[in-house]
Design an enzyme around this catalytic site. Structure first.
Site, PDB file in Angstrom:
ATOM      1  CB  THR A 178      30.475  46.181  53.698  1.00 52.12           C
ATOM      2  OG1 THR A 178      30.283  44.802  52.963  1.00 52.12           O
ATOM      3  CG2 THR A 178      29.238  46.727  53.898  1.00 52.12           C
ATOM      4  CG  ASP A 200      37.027  44.272  36.790  1.00 49.00           C
ATOM      5  OD1 ASP A 200      36.332  43.231  36.597  1.00 49.00           O
ATOM      6  OD2 ASP A 200      36.811  45.090  37.393  1.00 49.00           O
ATOM      7  NE  ARG A 234      37.406  43.628  48.060  1.00 50.72           N
ATOM      8  CZ  ARG A 234      38.070  44.519  48.357  1.00 50.72           C
ATOM      9  NH1 ARG A 234      38.589  44.529  49.372  1.00 50.72           N
ATOM     10  NH2 ARG A 234      38.350  45.635  47.252  1.00 50.72           N
ATOM     11  CG  ASP A 245      38.695  43.940  40.444  1.00 53.21           C
ATOM     12  OD1 ASP A 245      37.690  44.214  41.179  1.00 53.21           O
ATOM     13  OD2 ASP A 245      38.895  42.953  39.837  1.00 53.21           O
TER      14      ASP A 245
HETATM   15  C1  PRP Z   1      39.328  40.274  44.911  1.00 49.59           C
HETATM   16  C2  PRP Z   1      40.524  39.338  45.179  1.00 49.59           C
HETATM   17  C3  PRP Z   1      40.163  38.613  46.479  1.00 49.59           C
HETATM   18  C4  PRP Z   1      39.562  39.734  47.124  1.00 49.59           C
HETATM   19  C5  PRP Z   1      40.649  40.305  48.181  1.00 49.59           C
HETATM   20  O1  PRP Z   1      38.128  39.515  44.553  1.00 49.59           O
HETATM   21  O2  PRP Z   1      40.605  38.478  44.150  1.00 49.59           O
HETATM   22  O3  PRP Z   1      39.538  37.496  46.209  1.00 49.59           O
HETATM   23  O4  PRP Z   1      39.353  40.653  46.354  1.00 49.59           O
HETATM   24  O5  PRP Z   1      40.239  41.301  48.810  1.00 49.59           O
HETATM   25  P1  PRP Z   1      39.803  40.969  50.503  1.00 49.59           P
HETATM   26  O6  PRP Z   1      41.125  40.693  51.207  1.00 49.59           O
HETATM   27  O7  PRP Z   1      39.302  42.321  51.051  1.00 49.59           O
HETATM   28  O8  PRP Z   1      38.795  39.978  50.879  1.00 49.59           O
HETATM   29  P2  PRP Z   1      36.762  40.176  44.276  1.00 49.59           P
HETATM   30  O9  PRP Z   1      35.856  40.396  45.427  1.00 49.59           O
HETATM   31  O10 PRP Z   1      37.003  41.604  43.617  1.00 49.59           O
HETATM   32  O11 PRP Z   1      36.154  39.147  43.194  1.00 49.59           O
HETATM   33  P3  PRP Z   1      36.538  38.682  41.760  1.00 49.59           P
HETATM   34  O12 PRP Z   1      37.905  38.002  41.744  1.00 49.59           O
HETATM   35  O13 PRP Z   1      35.374  38.003  41.203  1.00 49.59           O
HETATM   36  O14 PRP Z   1      36.635  39.978  40.901  1.00 49.59           O
HETATM   37  N1  URA Z   2      40.758  43.039  45.247  1.00 50.10           N
HETATM   38  C1  URA Z   2      41.568  43.364  44.141  1.00 50.10           C
HETATM   39  O1  URA Z   2      41.356  42.721  43.171  1.00 50.10           O
HETATM   40  N2  URA Z   2      42.227  44.371  44.153  1.00 50.10           N
HETATM   41  C2  URA Z   2      42.480  45.049  45.454  1.00 50.10           C
HETATM   42  O2  URA Z   2      43.273  46.033  45.313  1.00 50.10           O
HETATM   43  C3  URA Z   2      41.508  44.696  46.588  1.00 50.10           C
HETATM   44  C4  URA Z   2      40.951  43.437  46.291  1.00 50.10           C
END
Ligand code: PRP
Ligand code: URA
Length: 206
Positions: free
Chosen positions: A105, A200, A101, A197
């Site tokens: 945004t 993380d 993400r 997150d």
């Molecule tokens: C997180 C999570 C989803 C997304 C959900 O990933 O694992 O893929 O956010 O959010 P959304 O419904 O608003 O799209 P992130 O983009 O943080 O990436 P990561 O898993 O690499 O930390």
């Molecule tokens: N992605 C995450 O990992 N946590 C949230 O709460 C939203 C998006």
């Protein structure tokens, strides 16, 4: 269609998963175990074909899971659900969808894609622990459909009303099985109360 899986053994684990004090090792173990519970529910109606089994005592009627199964995690956090899915579906192939993400945004930014060959009976089990705005999963579904995978089921640990509504509006044909529909998204598009997150917490990169 969305289903909240309310099995007490799943919900017990969810409470521990959410806790700030839960460290990455335990977090990963919980994600693994919770994936089993979601999978049992989501794959209840998998097609099977009959097989004959010779036991030490005689013949038994059995079944074998039929069709092509594809397990597809959305990176990064979906990785925590991949290995348990391959454990229970050892004959499945795996596809990988890299999306992150945008920090301001919350729009999904695709950065990696590797999918197996589709078959007419392929069923994709799409994996991501978090469903927030729905941007990442909807983008992944569009990509899967574009590559010839029309049958998809989504396994998720924590969702929220905003994400469920978007998924059902844009892809009413994709059922989602989740352990929770939380209260709302905050101004940074994080799920409240959620767990923070997921990537993380899974990989210790806080
Ligand atoms: C997180 C999570 C989803 C997304 C959900 O990933 O694992 O893929 O956010 O959010 P959304 O419904 O608003 O799209 P992130 O983009 O943080 O990436 P990561 O898993 O690499 O930390
Ligand atoms: N992605 C995450 O990992 N946590 C949230 O709460 C939203 C998006």
């Amino acid at each position: 269609m969305h289903a909240v899986v309310r099995h007490p053994l799943l919900q017990h684990r969810l409470a521990i998963l959410r806790a700030t004090k839960t460290a990455p090792k335990l977090f990963r173990e919980l994600v693994r175990e919770m994936t089993f519970f979601l999978a049992y529910e989501a794959l209840r109606d998998l097609p099977t074909v009959p097989v004959a089994v010779r036991t030490p005592m005689g013949d038994a009627d059995g079944v074998k899971v039929a069709g092509h199964l594809v397990v597809a995690p959305i990176l990064r956090a979906g990785m925590g659900m991949l290995e348990p899915m391959l454990e229970i579906l050892p004959y499945a192939t795996a596809g990988v969808i890299g999306t992150r993400r945008d920090e301001t945004t919350a729009e999904p930014i695709p950065y990696y894609l590797n999918l197996p060959r589709p078959f007419p009976d392929s069923l994709v089990v799409l994996l991501d622990p978090m469903l927030a705005t729905g941007g990442s999963v909807c983008d992944a579904i569009v990509t899967l459909k574009k590559h010839g995978f029309p049958r998809i089921v989504f396994l998720n640990l924590i969702s929220c009303p905003e994400g469920i509504a978007r998924l059902e509006r844009e892809h009413p044909d994709v059922p989602v099985y989740t352990a929770a529909i939380d209260d709302h998204l905050d101004a940074r598009h994080y799920i409240v109360p959620g767990l923070g997150d997921a990537g993380d917490r899974l990989f210790g990169t806080l």
